[in-house]
Design a protein around this motif. Structure first.
Motif, PDB file in Angstrom:
ATOM      1  N   MET A  39      17.414  15.016 -29.477  1.00 45.39           N
ATOM      2  CA  MET A  39      16.694  14.451 -30.373  1.00 45.39           C
ATOM      3  C   MET A  39      15.706  13.959 -29.148  1.00 45.39           C
ATOM      4  N   ARG A  40      15.517  13.533 -27.752  1.00 42.41           N
ATOM      5  CA  ARG A  40      14.626  13.202 -27.306  1.00 42.41           C
ATOM      6  C   ARG A  40      13.901  14.645 -26.064  1.00 42.41           C
ATOM      7  N   GLU A  41      14.504  14.995 -25.629  1.00 45.69           N
ATOM      8  CA  GLU A  41      14.855  17.074 -25.363  1.00 45.69           C
ATOM      9  C   GLU A  41      13.335  17.288 -26.388  1.00 45.69           C
ATOM     10  N   PHE A  42      14.086  17.775 -27.544  1.00 45.27           N
ATOM     11  CA  PHE A  42      13.173  18.414 -28.913  1.00 45.27           C
ATOM     12  C   PHE A  42      11.455  17.882 -29.297  1.00 45.27           C
ATOM     13  N   LEU A  43      12.050  16.363 -28.980  1.00 46.93           N
ATOM     14  CA  LEU A  43      10.643  15.682 -28.997  1.00 46.93           C
ATOM     15  C   LEU A  43      10.182  15.956 -28.081  1.00 46.93           C
ATOM     16  N   GLY A  44      10.313  16.513 -26.630  1.00 42.53           N
ATOM     17  CA  GLY A  44       9.653  16.287 -25.472  1.00 42.53           C
ATOM     18  C   GLY A  44       9.041  14.494 -24.973  1.00 42.53           C
ATOM     19  N   VAL A  45       9.896  13.845 -25.241  1.00 41.18           N
ATOM     20  CA  VAL A  45       9.329  12.019 -25.250  1.00 41.18           C
ATOM     21  C   VAL A  45       9.908  11.590 -23.920  1.00 41.18           C
ATOM     22  N   ASP A  46       9.416  10.755 -22.476  1.00 43.07           N
ATOM     23  CA  ASP A  46      10.276  10.383 -21.783  1.00 43.07           C
ATOM     24  C   ASP A  46      11.086   9.496 -22.485  1.00 43.07           C
ATOM     25  N   ASP A  68      -2.205  14.646 -25.660  1.00 43.30           N
ATOM     26  CA  ASP A  68      -3.384  15.933 -25.210  1.00 43.30           C
ATOM     27  C   ASP A  68      -3.920  15.165 -24.906  1.00 43.30           C
ATOM     28  N   ALA A  69      -3.597  13.889 -25.968  1.00 39.92           N
ATOM     29  CA  ALA A  69      -5.065  12.905 -24.831  1.00 39.92           C
ATOM     30  C   ALA A  69      -5.296  12.037 -23.809  1.00 39.92           C
ATOM     31  N   GLY A  70      -4.296  12.456 -23.562  1.00 33.21           N
ATOM     32  CA  GLY A  70      -4.201  11.843 -22.031  1.00 33.21           C
ATOM     33  C   GLY A  70      -3.272  11.357 -21.071  1.00 33.21           C
ATOM     34  N   ALA A  71      -2.428  11.153 -22.281  1.00 35.90           N
ATOM     35  CA  ALA A  71      -0.689   9.973 -22.526  1.00 35.90           C
ATOM     36  C   ALA A  71      -0.183   9.953 -20.601  1.00 35.90           C
ATOM     37  N   ALA A  72       0.273   9.480 -19.583  1.00 35.95           N
ATOM     38  CA  ALA A  72       0.527   9.576 -18.483  1.00 35.95           C
ATOM     39  C   ALA A  72       2.271  10.304 -19.342  1.00 35.95           C
ATOM     40  N   GLU A  73       3.235   8.796 -19.639  1.00 40.10           N
ATOM     41  CA  GLU A  73       4.236   8.920 -20.329  1.00 40.10           C
ATOM     42  C   GLU A  73       4.510   8.860 -21.943  1.00 40.10           C
ATOM     43  N   LYS A  91       3.500  12.810 -30.639  1.00 40.02           N
ATOM     44  CA  LYS A  91       3.485  13.340 -29.274  1.00 40.02           C
ATOM     45  C   LYS A  91       3.111  13.976 -28.669  1.00 40.02           C
ATOM     46  N   GLU A  92       2.400  15.315 -29.043  1.00 38.76           N
ATOM     47  CA  GLU A  92       1.883  16.079 -28.303  1.00 38.76           C
ATOM     48  C   GLU A  92       0.035  15.461 -28.654  1.00 38.76           C
ATOM     49  N   VAL A 115      -5.971  10.303 -33.084  1.00 39.57           N
ATOM     50  CA  VAL A 115      -5.756   9.527 -31.607  1.00 39.57           C
ATOM     51  C   VAL A 115      -6.976   8.779 -30.979  1.00 39.57           C
ATOM     52  N   ASN A 116      -6.742   7.269 -30.801  1.00 38.34           N
ATOM     53  CA  ASN A 116      -7.588   6.448 -29.960  1.00 38.34           C
ATOM     54  C   ASN A 116      -8.516   6.740 -28.785  1.00 38.34           C
ATOM     55  N   ARG A 117      -7.961   8.607 -28.208  1.00 37.11           N
ATOM     56  CA  ARG A 117      -8.318   9.046 -26.715  1.00 37.11           C
ATOM     57  C   ARG A 117      -8.906   7.943 -25.839  1.00 37.11           C
ATOM     58  N   ALA A 118     -10.206   7.064 -26.175  1.00 38.72           N
ATOM     59  CA  ALA A 118     -10.566   5.944 -24.992  1.00 38.72           C
ATOM     60  C   ALA A 118      -9.553   4.862 -24.516  1.00 38.72           C
ATOM     61  N   LEU A 119      -9.036   4.687 -25.837  1.00 34.05           N
ATOM     62  CA  LEU A 119      -7.041   3.959 -25.163  1.00 34.05           C
ATOM     63  C   LEU A 119      -6.390   3.906 -24.263  1.00 34.05           C
ATOM     64  N   ILE A 120      -6.329   5.380 -25.352  1.00 32.91           N
ATOM     65  CA  ILE A 120      -4.609   6.179 -24.608  1.00 32.91           C
ATOM     66  C   ILE A 120      -4.623   6.932 -23.347  1.00 32.91           C
ATOM     67  N   ARG A 121      -5.905   7.346 -22.706  1.00 35.88           N
ATOM     68  CA  ARG A 121      -6.040   8.226 -21.385  1.00 35.88           C
ATOM     69  C   ARG A 121      -5.540   7.834 -20.638  1.00 35.88           C
TER      70      ARG A 121
END
Ligand code: 5GP
Ligand code: SF4
Ligand code: MG
Length: 465
Positions: free
Chosen positions: A408-415, A367-372, A362-363, A335-341
């Motif tokens: 599937m959305r729940e399993f992947l844990g995404v918004d 971890d890199a601080g994405a809001a959604e 997704k994890e 992950v490109n942390r600086a961009l994602i945060r």
């Protein structure tokens, strides 16, 4: 798999090696080349690993002289997973009228039944590959020349096959009646080329002539040029739509249409079908990149490289065991942390198969601080296995075979999680009216469960349609 053949240039095997290198994305396990030279006859070399690590050494290439050669890059679907070198193509057979070598892309759906019958009648198989049936069927044919024997053999074979073959003097190309796998014809100087994809014509400076048509066989020699035959009953073509989504290289042209443009258009369709408010559109590289570009363009949300791919890793899903595949995600993507945060991120990927890759990605993004995190997928849910040459796992392991979209959305844990519709996919692939449900323009069995050729071997093993 990837297949390639050249006739009518000096040291044809060198061109085949380059062509196979450009087709490496179609199979990374192993590769092989057979050449023919009037003095030395047939020669072959088959090796595990990348083309660039094997077929660049002069030691090997010197053993493959002559103006005619074919080659294959392997990606195992049928046959054993831990491949033995005996499973690596091209396969070779010696007949009363001379030798022939063949390379096959696809999957023969009645191979088990054919193999049983052939063994009972005395054939001695060398490999576990379904493709070897073709050689034994040719050996049993009573036709007087090799192309006619191949016609006989291929009329008994069901499933998907694009074939490149050679005799001492001829280069032969065939596509099954539905044209499930690609095959194109090219011209280089006074010589001829057959290739799975156009990107491999470009690498050797060959000119694209045309596609081999579904159900067509071309027999090419220096003296007579290209002779076209029609060994099979004419049927409506059912090209693999997953070649458009994932398998082919984006710089190839399929059915007169740029693969890149189709994938970009999938992103456009997705943005219309499943819009969401967010700050950044990121592809899961490389397979999701063109669709993410289309999604960003259509939605007006900025595009960014939120995930960086290590260029020295191959395609994860082509690694044959689950253990290697699981490691693969981290080795390959970061992950490109600086961009994602702090950002609401839309991730665009080509497909969700088992869901393991998507879950890890997704994890990493969270971890890199994405809001959604919002997933947008460039193909419909993969709910059925492919029996025509793409290695999807058994039905039980496919996420979409067992879960609804919400599960599937729940399993992947995404918004949010949205897949392109089948109609949207067809529109992106150039079918303005969408899918013709009475008579679909493509094979889409892995999404729809409608198999254009009955998977006889699998049904025998208990697979339920
Ligand atoms: P998943 O989330 O299903 O583990 O992985 C999906 C991603 O990996 C997609 O980007 C897809 O390109 C690739 N992938 C992983 N496994 C397979 C597979 O068995 N077949 C196909 N066609 N793609 C796969
Ligand atoms: Fe292609 Fe899917 Fe059909 Fe297999 S089942 S040939 S991957 S569209
Ligand atoms: Mg991918």
């Amino acid at each position: 798999c990837g297949i390639f053949g050249v006739l009518g240039v000096q040291d044809a095997a060198n061109f085949v090696a380059l062509g196979l290198h450009a087709l490496q994305h179609r199979g990374q396990e192993a590769g092989g080349i057979v050449s023919h030279d009037s003095e030395q006859g047939f020669n072959s070399a088959r090796r595990f690993g990348y083309v660039r690590d094997n077929f660049t050494s002069t030691d090997i290439m010197q053993t493959l002289p002559g103006p005619l050669a074919i080659g294959h890059v392997r990606y195992s679907t049928a046959g054993s997973k831990t491949a033995a070198i005996r499973d690596v193509q091209p396969f070779f057979g010696e007949f009363s009228m001379g030798g022939a070598a063949i390379a096959h892309n696809g999957n023969i759906t009645n191979a088990n039944a054919l193999r049983r019958e052939l063994i009972e009648r005395g054939s001695i198989f060398q490999s576990s590959s379904d493709s070897e049936c073709i050689i034994h069927l040719m050996a049993r044919s009573l036709q007087r020349d090799i192309p006619a024997r191949m016609e006989d053999a291929l009329r008994r074979v069901e499933g998907a096959f694009s074939v490149v073959a050679m005799t001492r003097t001829k280069l032969i190309g065939v596509r099954d009646a539905l044209g499930v796998r690609p095959l194109v014809l090219g011209r280089i100087g006074d010589g001829w080329v057959l290739s799975s994809e156009t990107c491999a014509l470009d690498i050797i400076g060959a000119e694209f002539v045309r596609e081999i048509e579904p159900g067509e066989m071309v027999v090419i020699s220096q003296e007579t040029g290209v002779e076209s035959r029609r060994p099979f009953r004419q049927r409506k073509s059912r090209f693999c739509i997953f070649e458009q989504v994932y398998f082919s290289r984006p710089d190839s042209i399929l059915g007169g249409r740029s693969v890149y443009e189709t994938r970009r258009q999938i992103g456009v369709e997705l943005a219309r079908e499943a819009p969401v408010e967010a700050d950044l559109v990121c592809p899961v590289p490389d397979s999701g990149t063109p669709a993410a570009i289309g999604f960003a363009h259509e939605s007006g949300i900025p595009y960014g490289m939120g995930i960086i791919r290590n260029q020295y890793m191959g395609r994860t899903f082509i690694e044959p065991t689950e253990q290697i595949r699981n490691m693969g995600v981290r080795l390959k993507l970061n992950v490109n942390r600086a961009l994602i945060r702090g950002k609401r991120v839309i991730l665009v990927d080509d497909s969700v198969v088992r869901g393991t890759t998507s879950r890890k990605i997704k994890e990493m993004i969270l971890d890199a601080g994405a809001a959604e995190v919002h997933f947008r997928i460039a193909s419909p849910p993969t709910a059925w296995p492919c029996f025509y040459g793409v290695d999807t796992p058994q039905r039980e392991k496919l996420l979409a075979a067992n879960m609804s979209e919400e599960e599937m959305r729940e399993f992947l844990g995404v918004d949010s999680l949205k897949f392109i519709s089948l109609d949207g996919l067809y529109r992106a692939a150039g079918e303005a009216q969408g899918r013709d449900n009475a008579c679909p323009q493509f094979c889409d069995a892995c999404f729809s469960g409608e198999y254009p050729v009955e998977p006889a071997d699998m049904i025998e093993k208990g697979f339920k349609l």
